[in-house]
Scaffold this active site. Sequence first.
Site, PDB file in Angstrom:
ATOM      1  N   ASP A 210      52.649  35.053  82.543  1.00  0.00           N
ATOM      2  CA  ASP A 210      53.492  35.140  82.044  1.00  0.00           C
ATOM      3  C   ASP A 210      54.334  33.865  80.794  1.00  0.00           C
ATOM      4  OD1 ASP A 210      53.589  36.397  83.971  1.00  0.00           O
ATOM      5  OD2 ASP A 210      54.428  34.794  85.636  1.00  0.00           O
ATOM      6  N   TYR A 274      44.349  28.643  88.889  1.00  0.00           N
ATOM      7  CA  TYR A 274      45.161  28.014  88.354  1.00  0.00           C
ATOM      8  C   TYR A 274      45.759  26.720  89.111  1.00  0.00           C
ATOM      9  CZ  TYR A 274      45.749  33.316  87.994  1.00  0.00           C
ATOM     10  OH  TYR A 274      45.409  34.643  87.964  1.00  0.00           O
ATOM     11  N   TYR A 346      49.037  37.789  91.649  1.00  0.00           N
ATOM     12  CA  TYR A 346      50.524  37.850  90.722  1.00  0.00           C
ATOM     13  C   TYR A 346      50.569  36.201  91.734  1.00  0.00           C
ATOM     14  CZ  TYR A 346      51.716  41.912  89.350  1.00  0.00           C
ATOM     15  OH  TYR A 346      51.252  42.872  87.528  1.00  0.00           O
TER      16      TYR A 346
END
Length: 388
Positions: A210, A274, A346
């Site tokens: 993003d 992440y 996501y």
Amino acid sequence: MILEKAREILEEHQLCNHCLGRLFGKLGKGTNEERGRAIRLLLSMETGKEYKEPEKCELCGGVFNNLDKFAELCIKAAEGIEFETFWVGSRFPEEIEKKEEEIWRKFRVVSGEKITKEFNRELGKVIAVRYGKTPVKERPDVVFIVEPFSEKVELQVNPIYVAGRYRKLIRGIPQTPAPGFKESIATIICRAFKKHFHGKCIFKGAGREDVDVRMLGNGRPFVVEIKRPRKRKVNLKDIEEEINQSGKVEVLNLRFITPEEAERILTTRHRKVYEAIVYVKDGITKEEVEKVVKSLKNAEIKQRTPRRVLNSRADLVRVRKVYDVKGELIDDKHFKLRLVTDGGLYIKELISGDRGRTTPSVSEILGKEAWCEILDVLEVLDDVEGDN
């Protein structure tokens, strides 16, 4: 039998040595011109009749006498284009090819070679010798398509593919150009590639993050395709250094690749690491962080396409896996999560739950509203999903 067939053909057709020899092109060694000259000489010796080569061949029109001229036309067409390897193709008038096929049928020629094949080969030899270029059939730098009868040359400049990885060091930059943003990862990277290769640059990332997410660690794989490059002798280290001076994006491990490698890089899904800073509206404890870690480790996540991307993605339920989780309490409303997951999961929705569209989620596990405040991609792992 060969001489008899050649005699019958020459009784009816005025053929040069190239076109005569090409009728028997799959027999013996040497060039078609040498083969045709030898056949003509043997016929003369056997019959006592002189079989002279005609001033103008009724089939090729004498194009094989002008190979030097066609070579010059090819090099002129490539003026300003840097290349080392090439290939030759040609387009002959349809009536020429039909006439050749008619001769084959009428005289039952089974060892012939097409005129285009000989022309391409012989012209390639001239270009190689006169200009020091190398004929290569698979992925040449350029391809010359020659129309001998109109003396036109069409130049095809094959693209260059470069692979690498990029780090996105700051937030607020989209991967590709988007309304409301002055620049993107693609424009920063392509600016340098266009400058050095003098061609059109197309950027493709293996996945995307993003706008508000950084890409750190070993970087995200990407491929750049340079269409119709005028320069090929480029030092990729110079491009790396130029891009890395931006302070916004860094690239590493640039290398030349094939189109097949580009396809593999862009279609392979990799596990990703992440790091997220999670905000919990009603507060969070150390025990609750441990509960999240235990619940998500090795969990299969059913994720319906997030609402925020429904305008560009099909509304489907996808199953992705979380492999490893680490958690750390920051304060009474924040904690840090480090996750190793399948590509295509996501993370923001894994945390928020996206109104029940992602399950399980951090919000669901806690029974409290939670969302991601800060997210970074730390690594795109080299091991392909599914490998042990």
